[in-house]
Motif scaffolding. Structure first.
Motif, PDB file in Angstrom:
ATOM      1  N   ASP A   1       0.824  -1.171   0.043  1.00 50.83           N
ATOM      2  CA  ASP A   1       0.086  -0.073  -0.102  1.00 50.83           C
ATOM      3  C   ASP A   1       0.992   1.338   0.091  1.00 50.83           C
ATOM      4  N   GLU A   2       2.101   1.470  -0.571  1.00 53.09           N
ATOM      5  CA  GLU A   2       3.137   2.428  -0.515  1.00 53.09           C
ATOM      6  C   GLU A   2       3.066   2.983   0.884  1.00 53.09           C
ATOM      7  N   SER A   3       3.272   2.116   1.707  1.00 53.04           N
ATOM      8  CA  SER A   3       3.281   2.711   3.077  1.00 53.04           C
ATOM      9  C   SER A   3       4.640   3.055   3.569  1.00 53.04           C
ATOM     10  N   ASN A   4       5.707   2.974   2.608  1.00 54.84           N
ATOM     11  CA  ASN A   4       6.813   3.347   2.609  1.00 54.84           C
ATOM     12  C   ASN A   4       7.129   5.023   2.364  1.00 54.84           C
ATOM     13  N   TYR A   5       6.146   5.348   2.283  1.00 57.89           N
ATOM     14  CA  TYR A   5       6.051   6.929   1.946  1.00 57.89           C
ATOM     15  C   TYR A   5       4.692   7.423   3.161  1.00 57.89           C
ATOM     16  N   VAL A   6       5.380   8.630   3.863  1.00 59.03           N
ATOM     17  CA  VAL A   6       4.418   8.976   4.925  1.00 59.03           C
ATOM     18  C   VAL A   6       4.038  10.234   4.884  1.00 59.03           C
ATOM     19  N   THR A   7       2.975  10.785   5.222  1.00 55.93           N
ATOM     20  CA  THR A   7       2.406  11.907   5.367  1.00 55.93           C
ATOM     21  C   THR A   7       2.345  12.581   6.669  1.00 55.93           C
ATOM     22  N   ILE A   8       2.622  13.840   6.973  1.00 61.76           N
ATOM     23  CA  ILE A   8       2.584  14.370   8.448  1.00 61.76           C
ATOM     24  C   ILE A   8       1.887  15.855   8.311  1.00 61.76           C
ATOM     25  N   VAL A   9       1.421  16.220   9.488  1.00 52.42           N
ATOM     26  CA  VAL A   9       1.023  17.401   9.667  1.00 52.42           C
ATOM     27  C   VAL A   9       1.849  18.313  10.521  1.00 52.42           C
ATOM     28  N   VAL A  10       2.502  19.244  10.530  1.00 48.71           N
ATOM     29  CA  VAL A  10       3.452  20.141  11.474  1.00 48.71           C
ATOM     30  C   VAL A  10       2.788  21.314  12.022  1.00 48.71           C
ATOM     31  N   LYS A  11       2.797  21.621  13.232  1.00 45.48           N
ATOM     32  CA  LYS A  11       2.386  22.752  13.882  1.00 45.48           C
ATOM     33  C   LYS A  11       3.350  23.521  14.313  1.00 45.48           C
ATOM     34  N   ALA A  12       3.635  24.935  13.772  1.00 44.01           N
ATOM     35  CA  ALA A  12       4.668  25.648  14.348  1.00 44.01           C
ATOM     36  C   ALA A  12       4.353  27.151  13.733  1.00 44.01           C
ATOM     37  N   LYS A  13       5.330  28.112  14.207  1.00 46.80           N
ATOM     38  CA  LYS A  13       4.856  29.359  13.743  1.00 46.80           C
ATOM     39  C   LYS A  13       4.971  29.564  12.181  1.00 46.80           C
ATOM     40  N   ARG A  14       4.312  30.426  11.602  1.00 45.31           N
ATOM     41  CA  ARG A  14       4.330  30.342  10.149  1.00 45.31           C
ATOM     42  C   ARG A  14       5.689  30.584   9.700  1.00 45.31           C
ATOM     43  N   SER A  15       6.345  31.509  10.068  1.00 44.80           N
ATOM     44  CA  SER A  15       7.698  31.767   9.679  1.00 44.80           C
ATOM     45  C   SER A  15       8.731  30.385   9.736  1.00 44.80           C
ATOM     46  N   VAL A  16       8.305  29.405  10.610  1.00 40.49           N
ATOM     47  CA  VAL A  16       9.067  28.163  10.662  1.00 40.49           C
ATOM     48  C   VAL A  16       8.608  27.444   9.462  1.00 40.49           C
TER      49      VAL A  16
ATOM     50  N   ASP B   1       7.056  28.047   6.864  1.00 43.35           N
ATOM     51  CA  ASP B   1       7.668  28.645   5.322  1.00 43.35           C
ATOM     52  C   ASP B   1       9.051  28.507   5.334  1.00 43.35           C
ATOM     53  N   SER B   2       9.840  27.923   6.127  1.00 42.94           N
ATOM     54  CA  SER B   2      11.263  27.549   5.861  1.00 42.94           C
ATOM     55  C   SER B   2      11.425  26.032   5.833  1.00 42.94           C
ATOM     56  N   LEU B   3      10.330  25.226   5.972  1.00 38.71           N
ATOM     57  CA  LEU B   3      10.535  23.778   5.976  1.00 38.71           C
ATOM     58  C   LEU B   3      10.166  23.263   4.661  1.00 38.71           C
ATOM     59  N   SER B   4      10.597  22.015   4.219  1.00 39.79           N
ATOM     60  CA  SER B   4      10.070  21.167   3.142  1.00 39.79           C
ATOM     61  C   SER B   4      10.112  19.742   3.631  1.00 39.79           C
ATOM     62  N   TYR B   5       9.543  19.042   2.698  1.00 41.43           N
ATOM     63  CA  TYR B   5       9.587  17.651   3.038  1.00 41.43           C
ATOM     64  C   TYR B   5      10.857  16.876   3.416  1.00 41.43           C
ATOM     65  N   SER B   6      12.083  17.479   3.027  1.00 40.09           N
ATOM     66  CA  SER B   6      13.265  16.987   3.044  1.00 40.09           C
ATOM     67  C   SER B   6      13.841  17.194   4.453  1.00 40.09           C
ATOM     68  N   ASP B   7      13.116  18.049   5.213  1.00 35.30           N
ATOM     69  CA  ASP B   7      13.581  18.577   6.620  1.00 35.30           C
ATOM     70  C   ASP B   7      13.087  17.606   7.550  1.00 35.30           C
TER      71      ASP B   7
ATOM     72  N   TYR C   1      14.958  23.182  12.772  1.00 35.77           N
ATOM     73  CA  TYR C   1      13.799  23.709  13.496  1.00 35.77           C
ATOM     74  C   TYR C   1      13.012  22.797  14.599  1.00 35.77           C
ATOM     75  N   ALA C   2      13.718  21.774  14.954  1.00 36.83           N
ATOM     76  CA  ALA C   2      12.978  20.891  15.681  1.00 36.83           C
ATOM     77  C   ALA C   2      12.425  21.375  16.817  1.00 36.83           C
ATOM     78  N   LYS C   3      13.136  22.217  17.605  1.00 35.91           N
ATOM     79  CA  LYS C   3      12.785  23.054  18.804  1.00 35.91           C
ATOM     80  C   LYS C   3      11.562  24.114  18.678  1.00 35.91           C
ATOM     81  N   GLN C   4      11.518  24.553  17.275  1.00 37.81           N
ATOM     82  CA  GLN C   4      10.561  25.500  17.054  1.00 37.81           C
ATOM     83  C   GLN C   4       9.145  24.681  16.557  1.00 37.81           C
ATOM     84  N   ILE C   5       9.287  23.326  16.306  1.00 37.96           N
ATOM     85  CA  ILE C   5       7.973  22.851  15.944  1.00 37.96           C
ATOM     86  C   ILE C   5       7.419  22.347  17.302  1.00 37.96           C
TER      87      ILE C   5
END
Length: 447
Positions: A62-77, A79-85, A111-115
């Motif tokens: 079921d293509e479960s070796n690709y994951v989707t996530i929802v990240v909560k953080a300040k907008r500025s953070v 905006d600086s993130l991509s899936y490769s982070d 940005y682990a601490k800002q998430i």
């Protein structure tokens, strides 16, 4: 001074608190906390030897070796993130064997601490575990493209020419063949490649390479590019056919074929000769068409440029002979080189001659058209002999020599007189026939 500072202290503290609160409100309005979805984050599988060491193999479902996530953080953070982070992993040592699932762990690499929060939409890697199967397959070649005009593809050498495929039993059992694609477009000299193999099922569909592995990653491929030349195809039919029939025209389709070969071979090769015994005509009563594979008659170092054109259709026309049978008087046979001391007498008064008619326009054959003779030069003594009668016929009529019996005896005055009498009688008959205008030709209709 102190009195001034402490005067209305409560009001002053309230003012400072209000200012801080106002600053926080303004700050949140400019850079609020929000959420953002990041998809297709690849999952690295750790400690897979936990499965493979037991002679088993796993397949991700079921293509479960690709994951989707929802990240909560300040907008500025955000905006600086991509899936490769983000880094996702599944440790096979933590597999739940009853459910065949492995927990997926996702962490931020920036940005682990800002998430403030990461929520996974896919929490487990789903796998199917089967027995490991290995099979050997020969490597098939798929030539892609067309070489330069005047050239052709010669020998293809593969190293290795067989591969071992490993994978889940259910997947390996669907493999029909292993293939490499060889690109030859515009080639005019030999090619040297390292090519990646792939597997096809019986329907020609490519099998996902993630589900199988080869014992080598590439196949060393040498492709010989040869000069081309068009040569004639020839065939001479066998003469072994039924009595009463003959061979007519021979048609070859195609009559020429394009050959590829080394320069030395191409210099000597003028035509491809199909042996007479390649087609059996011994019982044929009608036209015979046979498809011949030309590759078996090629010299070493030569190949058919287009293997789809390696066959030639040979049609041999079989014709029924038109024949006529005439009766020829032996007295009309010319005796050549008869010894003057001998007298010749045939054992029969007439012989039957079978004629072959090679012209459909010939409807009637006259016996006078056939001139017969016997050469007696080798006979010098009395006796009974088998002699060969030779015939002279018009161009459209043929016959073969036949044998008959002749008796030679001593010539006597009586035999000479009889011979003279016969000659006189023949002349007299001829004169009478001429005077009476009676036609003396013996006419026989052809059949």
């Amino acid at each position: 001074m102190l009195k001034k500072l402490t005067n209305n202290i409560g009001l002053k503290i309230l003012s400072v608190a209000s200012a801080i609160l106002l600053w926080l409100i303004v700050l949140n309005l400019n850079d609020p906390v929000s959420t953002r979805t990041f998809a297709n984050i690849p999952v690295e599988i750790l400690n897979s030897e936990t499965i493979t060491e037991n002679g088993e193999v796993y397949e991700v479902l079921d293509e479960s070796n690709y994951v989707t996530i929802v990240v909560k953080a300040k907008r500025s953070v955000l905006d600086s993130l991509s899936y490769s982070d983000f880094y996702a992993s599944a440790d096979m040592s933590e597999i739940n064997l009853s459910l065949n699932i492995v927990p997926i762990n996702v962490t931020a690499t920036r940005y682990a601490k800002q998430i403030s929060e990461i929520t996974q939409k896919t929490n487990n890697l789903k796998v199917n575990i089967e027995e490991l199967e290995k099979k050997q397959f020969p490597v098939n070649t798929n030539v892609v493209g067309t070489v330069e005009t005047g050239y052709g593809v010669g020998d293809i050498t593969l190293s290795p020419n067989t591969l071992t495929v490993s994978g889940a039993e259910s997947v390996v059992d669907t493999i029909s063949k292993v293939v490499i694609d060889i690109e030859v477009s515009g080639a005019s000299s030999s090619l040297d490649y390292q090519l990646t193999p792939y597997a096809l099922d019986a329907a020609g569909n490519q099998i996902n390479s993630e589900n199988i592995s080869f014992d080598v990653s590439t196949v060393h491929t040498l492709v010989e590019i040869l000069e081309n030349k068009k040569v004639k195809i020839s065939y001479t039919p066998s003469s072994n056919i039924l009595d009463g029939y003959e061979v007519g025209d021979v048609t070859l389709e195609p009559s020429m074929v394009e050959i590829s070969g080394t320069a030395d071979v191409m210099k000597e090769l003028k035509e491809i000769v199909i042996p007479s015994d390649a087609i059996d005509l011994s019982s044929a009563t009608d036209d015979v068409t046979t498809v011949i594979d030309l590759t078996q008659y090629l010299p070493a170092g030569a190949t058919i440029s287009d293997m789809e054109s390696s066959n030639v259709a040979v049609t041999v026309e079989i014709k029924s002979k038109r024949t006529a049978r005439v009766s020829l008087a032996t007295k009309d046979i010319q005796l050549k080189n008869l010894d003057s001391s001998l007298h010749a007498e045939f054992s029969s008064d007439n012989i039957n001659v079978v004629l072959q008619i090679n012209n459909d326009d010939v409807l009637v054959v006259n016996s006078d058209d056939i001139k017969a003779s016997v050469d007696l030069s080798e006979f010098k003594e009395e006796g009974t002999y088998e002699v060969e009668i030779n015939f002279e016929c018009p161009d459209d009529i043929k016959t073969s020599p036949i044998t008959t019996t002749i008796v030679l005896s001593k010539a006597t005055e009586n035999s000479d007189t009889e011979s003279d009498d016969k000659t006189s009688t023949e002349k007299k008959d001829t004169t009478q026939n001429s005077e009476n205008k009676t036609e003396s030709d013996s006419k026989t209709s052809t059949g």
